[in-house]
Scaffold this motif. Structure first.
Motif, mmCIF file in Angstrom:
data_model
loop_
_atom_site.group_PDB
_atom_site.id
_atom_site.type_symbol
_atom_site.label_atom_id
_atom_site.label_comp_id
_atom_site.label_asym_id
_atom_site.label_seq_id
_atom_site.Cartn_x
_atom_site.Cartn_y
_atom_site.Cartn_z
ATOM 1 N N ASP A 24 0.864 -1.184 0.000
ATOM 2 C CA ASP A 24 0.000 0.000 0.000
ATOM 3 C C ASP A 24 0.898 1.230 0.000
ATOM 4 O OD1 ASP A 24 -2.189 1.648 0.134
ATOM 5 O OD2 ASP A 24 -2.458 1.424 2.302
ATOM 6 N N LEU A 25 1.171 1.742 -1.198
ATOM 7 C CA LEU A 25 2.207 2.750 -1.371
ATOM 8 C C LEU A 25 1.629 4.052 -1.904
ATOM 9 C CD1 LEU A 25 4.766 0.239 -2.858
ATOM 10 C CD2 LEU A 25 5.056 1.458 -0.684
ATOM 11 N N SER A 26 2.519 4.998 -2.137
ATOM 12 C CA SER A 26 2.130 6.340 -2.543
ATOM 13 C C SER A 26 2.495 6.584 -3.996
ATOM 14 C CB SER A 26 2.847 7.365 -1.651
ATOM 15 O OG SER A 26 2.776 8.662 -2.193
ATOM 16 N N ASN A 77 -11.366 12.454 -18.862
ATOM 17 C CA ASN A 77 -12.625 11.996 -18.265
ATOM 18 C C ASN A 77 -12.376 10.950 -17.193
ATOM 19 O OD1 ASN A 77 -14.441 13.572 -19.798
ATOM 20 N ND2 ASN A 77 -14.254 12.181 -21.538
ATOM 21 N N LEU A 78 -11.450 10.047 -17.458
ATOM 22 C CA LEU A 78 -11.126 9.016 -16.470
ATOM 23 C C LEU A 78 -10.552 9.647 -15.206
ATOM 24 C CD1 LEU A 78 -9.468 5.616 -17.301
ATOM 25 C CD2 LEU A 78 -8.831 6.859 -15.263
ATOM 26 N N ASN A 79 -9.673 10.630 -15.383
ATOM 27 C CA ASN A 79 -9.033 11.256 -14.233
ATOM 28 C C ASN A 79 -10.011 12.039 -13.365
ATOM 29 O OD1 ASN A 79 -6.701 10.146 -15.163
ATOM 30 N ND2 ASN A 79 -5.780 12.054 -15.881
ATOM 31 N N MET A 80 -11.124 12.480 -13.958
ATOM 32 C CA MET A 80 -12.133 13.186 -13.165
ATOM 33 C C MET A 80 -12.780 12.264 -12.139
ATOM 34 S SD MET A 80 -14.193 15.622 -15.827
ATOM 35 C CE MET A 80 -13.333 16.784 -16.895
ATOM 36 N N HIS A 81 -12.774 10.962 -12.424
ATOM 37 C CA HIS A 81 -13.455 9.996 -11.557
ATOM 38 C C HIS A 81 -12.483 9.147 -10.740
ATOM 39 C CE1 HIS A 81 -17.521 10.582 -13.293
ATOM 40 N NE2 HIS A 81 -16.860 10.835 -14.407
ATOM 41 N N ALA A 82 -11.256 8.982 -11.221
ATOM 42 C CA ALA A 82 -10.314 8.091 -10.553
ATOM 43 C C ALA A 82 -9.661 8.777 -9.359
ATOM 44 C CB ALA A 82 -9.241 7.632 -11.540
ATOM 45 N N SER A 83 -9.293 7.983 -8.387
ATOM 46 C CA SER A 83 -8.580 8.505 -7.229
ATOM 47 C C SER A 83 -7.133 8.817 -7.595
ATOM 48 C CB SER A 83 -8.599 7.470 -6.096
ATOM 49 O OG SER A 83 -7.745 7.860 -5.050
ATOM 50 N N THR A 84 -6.597 9.888 -7.022
ATOM 51 C CA THR A 84 -5.174 10.186 -7.211
ATOM 52 C C THR A 84 -4.313 9.352 -6.268
ATOM 53 O OG1 THR A 84 -5.381 12.065 -5.689
ATOM 54 C CG2 THR A 84 -5.577 12.532 -8.050
ATOM 55 N N SER A 85 -4.951 8.535 -5.445
ATOM 56 C CA SER A 85 -4.222 7.633 -4.546
ATOM 57 C C SER A 85 -4.714 6.205 -4.761
ATOM 58 C CB SER A 85 -4.433 8.049 -3.080
ATOM 59 O OG SER A 85 -4.004 9.372 -2.855
ATOM 60 N N PRO A 86 -4.410 5.605 -5.914
ATOM 61 C CA PRO A 86 -4.927 4.260 -6.203
ATOM 62 C C PRO A 86 -4.277 3.200 -5.326
ATOM 63 C CG PRO A 86 -3.331 4.903 -7.859
ATOM 64 C CD PRO A 86 -3.538 6.111 -6.991
ATOM 65 N N GLN A 87 -4.983 2.092 -5.165
ATOM 66 C CA GLN A 87 -4.480 0.971 -4.377
ATOM 67 C C GLN A 87 -3.639 0.088 -5.301
ATOM 68 O OE1 GLN A 87 -3.935 -1.773 -2.874
ATOM 69 N NE2 GLN A 87 -4.093 -1.187 -0.743
ATOM 70 N N TYR A 88 -2.321 0.040 -5.018
ATOM 71 C CA TYR A 88 -1.429 -0.653 -5.932
ATOM 72 C C TYR A 88 -1.649 -2.158 -5.951
ATOM 73 C CZ TYR A 88 1.053 3.651 -6.884
ATOM 74 O OH TYR A 88 1.368 4.920 -7.306
#
Length: 686
Positions: free
Chosen positions: A218-220, A421-432
């Motif tokens: 679980d990283l950054s 469009n994808l970036n509007m919905h995706a988290s900037t902190s995804p679960q790797y």
């Protein structure tokens, strides 16, 4: 000794063990009518494999052209095929056709062509006119070998390299390497690889329960070597490219917040800012949400209810075509295939019909990510020409929950806009770990998907037979599940969803679900009033199958007379839109009681405009969406659900002091009401 189509083949013990201690074995078939060439090449290639590093256990064998399809069907370990095009080029057309048939059976196999020396300079194929066929042939095969090839070391390494590419997990491997490098973390997340929990007297037990790697993976986004999900350029992009190849798409995008987000992204791509969308009323709630978020004008299509089992199936093909004809300004058609119960459209004629009218097609394949990897489950939506396909990789494959993919083959695809469009919905902190699970799930299907699904289908046969032998329960077939209005629509069934009729047991679906869980430790996927549904997935085992069959046999011997005989609740008719869903959802609203002596509530609510989506579950189909006029029939239907003996979840209701309330539009400004076109006010499916 291994048996292939009744023939015994002696296989050497190659001793190729991977990190988990499992032996790897890859068969490579050389298909040729030239026995002299076949024998020479097989001997040379196996000798080469014996003296070189051979981590995948490559074993070469000669196969006659007439036998290769049987081999592809029977031999799970087959990973590549080398097809001889003949010494004079006359066999190239036959090689082309054979490659098509092999791909139809096993879409993941690497296929190589052995060509004559003049092939490279040729402009057309013998027996075919024009150069286009030759160009297609060159694209169809992974690599070409000259019949005069004498460097078998190079040939062996080339075949091995293609298999290694398919077997690679670029992101998962990089994540593992980073974790094992044991870097000190001075970045988010705050648990810092689990150090914040491990030695805590209060929460250390949670660390031990979850395990070390759930935390140190679980990283950054600060860890640049792991690439960026929002702007991938290295290992994530490589993993997505491999997924596109594996699933048959032009482009594939990973998501870590589910197919709900995938649907919203695609709808925003096509209809961001508004426009008309034709959609199944029984589609996933994420599609309804996207309609509100993007100010779309929906044309709802009516799902067909199976009256005996209370299961809502696909929309009639004629209704889809009628909607496409009537709404020439529609820009997107959304179809769910397969449904929760495994019913699949005959997609190609529907998609072709939409494309002829300039309408893009999104197919929600959340429940069908496995379809491309076994011939009994094909064709998939991508093979039928869908522009966009969304899949929940976690539902039937081996990815973590929320791990999903979007597959794209829209010829007018704007990748830059899509990423925004994808970036509007995706988290900037995804679960790797989720991203890694997508990478690994793709690898599993690319390397052993056919064999694992073959095992699943065998389990399905065993389960269905055992269920029917109880004499009480009955495993429903495709014909059982297809309601009469769909009889001519060529609807298909995904056999991995096994729906069991429990009517004769005396138990309701909910009661059976509880008994299986409490008495036998078995959790089923879903129920209706007289059915239960179980999923046979890659994680199904013989032991689990044995326990399920045992439980059903026990329960079949302990039936009882049902006091209250249930019946499917038919959803009330769709009414009309008084305004766009977005206008209703964001309007000034008031809350009105749903019960309130029954008759009085119906008087107050009838004719008002719903501001929310109201969804009884099961079946999970909205009876009201924002902007829809409330009818007396709808009010009475919801009242009956709340007063019924069986518990029914109703999503979208508001409770004030335990009193159920509906949020309705206070009033509709004239200018907004005019925005709802006359077509939007028509009933669904008309």
């Amino acid at each position: 000794m291994d048996k292939i189509m009744g023939l015994e083949l002696k296989m050497p013990d190659l001793g190729n063990l991977n990190e988990s201690g499992h032996k790897l074995e890859c068969r490579v078939a050389l298909v040729s009518s030239d026995s002299k060439l076949a024998n020479e090449w097989i001997s040379a290639l196996n000798s080469t494999a014996a003296v070189h590093d051979n981590p995948f256990g490559l074993q070469f064998e000669a196969v006659a052209p007439a036998d290769v399809e049987r081999l592809a069907q029977s031999e799970d370990h087959l990973q590549a095929v080398i097809v001889d095009g003949g010494s004079d080029g006359q066999g190239l057309e036959a090689a082309d056709d054979l490659a098509d048939r092999i791909h139809a059976l096993r879409s993941q196999l690497n296929i190589f062509l052995v060509a004559h020396s003049g092939f490279a300079g040729a402009t057309s194929l013998p027996g075919k006119s024009g150069s286009k066929s030759l160009a297609n042939l060159r694209r169809r095969f992974d690599e070409l070998f000259d019949r005069r090839e004498g460097n078998f070391n190079h040939m062996f390494r080339l075949v091995q390299a293609f298999i290694a590419r398919r077997a690679s997990t670029p992101f998962a491997d990089t994540l593992k390497e980073y974790v094992f490098s044991a870097r000190d973390a001075w970045h988010t997340p705050g648990h810092s690889g689990g150090d914040g929990l491990r030695n805590s007297p209060w929460v250390g037990d949670f660390y031990r329960f979850m395990g070390e790697h759930i935390f140190n993976t679980d990283l950054s986004v600060s860890v640049q070597v792991l690439d960026s999900l929002l702007e991938p350029h290295s290992v994530i992009q490589e993993a997505q490219d491999l997924a596109a190849q594996a699933f048959g798409a032009r482009h594939t995008f990973f998501l870590t917040n589910g197919t709900s987000t995938a649907n919203k992204v695609v709808i925003q791509q096509i209809l961001g800012g508004g426009g008309k969308i034709i959609v199944d009323q029984a589609c996933h709630k994420s599609v309804h949400h996207a309609i509100v978020m993007n100010r779309c004008e929906p044309v709802y299509l009516k799902s067909v209810l199976h009256p005996e089992f209370g299961i809502y199936g696909p929309v009639k093909r004629s209704d889809i075509e009628a909607a496409l004809d009537e709404h020439g300004d529609a820009r997107l058609l959304v179809i769910t295939s397969c449904t929760y119960d495994g019913l699949r459209y005959d997609l190609k004629p529907i998609i072709d019909y939409a494309h002829e009218r300039g309408v893009k097609v999104l197919v929600d394949e959340a429940w069908f990510a496995h379809g491309f990897f076994h011939p009994e489950l094909r064709p998939t939506a991508l093979e039928c020409g869908a522009d966009y396909v969304t899949q929940s990789t976690h539902k039937m494959l081996s990815a973590f929950s929320q791990a999903s993919m979007i597959h794209v083959q829209d010829p007018e695809f704007d990748e830059f806009r899509f990423r925004e469009n994808l970036n509007m919905h995706a988290s900037t902190s995804p679960q790797y770990a989720m991203i890694a699970s997508l990478d690994v799930a793709r690898k599993q299907m690319a390397m052993e998907g056919y064999g694992r699904l073959k095992q699943c289908l065998k389990m399905v046969e065993i389960l269905r037979k055992a269920v029917n032998e109880t004499g009480v329960f009955r495993a429903l077939t495709r014909d059982d599940l297809i309601a009469e209005p769909l009889a001519s629509d060529n609807i298909r069934l995904d056999p991995s969803k096994v729906t069991i009729d429990i009517s004769q047991s005396g138990y309701s679906g909910n009661e059976m679900q509880i008994k299986l869980f409490d008495q036998y430790g078995i959790q089923v996927e879903k129920t209706t009033y007289n059915t239960i549904t179980v999923l046979v997935t890659l994680g199904s085992t013989e032991s689990k199958l044995l326990r399920l069959i045992h439980a059903l046999k026990q329960l079949a011997g302990n039936t009882h007379k049902r006091i209250h005989v249930g019946s499917p609740r038919r959803l009330p008719e769709f009414t009309r839109f008084t305004c766009l869903p977005a206008d209703a959802y964001f309007a000034d609203t008031e809350e009105l009681p749903l019960m309130d002596n029954g008759i009085e509530a119906a008087k107050q609510l009838t004719g008002r405009t719903s501001a929310d989506e109201i969804v009884p579950y099961p079946p999970g189909i909205p009876v009201l969406v924002p902007g829809q006029e409330i009818s007396t029939q709808i009010v009475q239907f919801l009242q009956q659900l709340l007063q019924g003996q069986n518990t029914t979840e109703i999503h979208g209701l508001i409770f004030r002091s335990d009193e159920p309330m509906l949020r309705v539009v206070s009033e509709i400004p004239v200018n907004k009401a005019e925005k709802g076109s006359s077509s939007a006010k028509k009933k669904a499916g008309k």
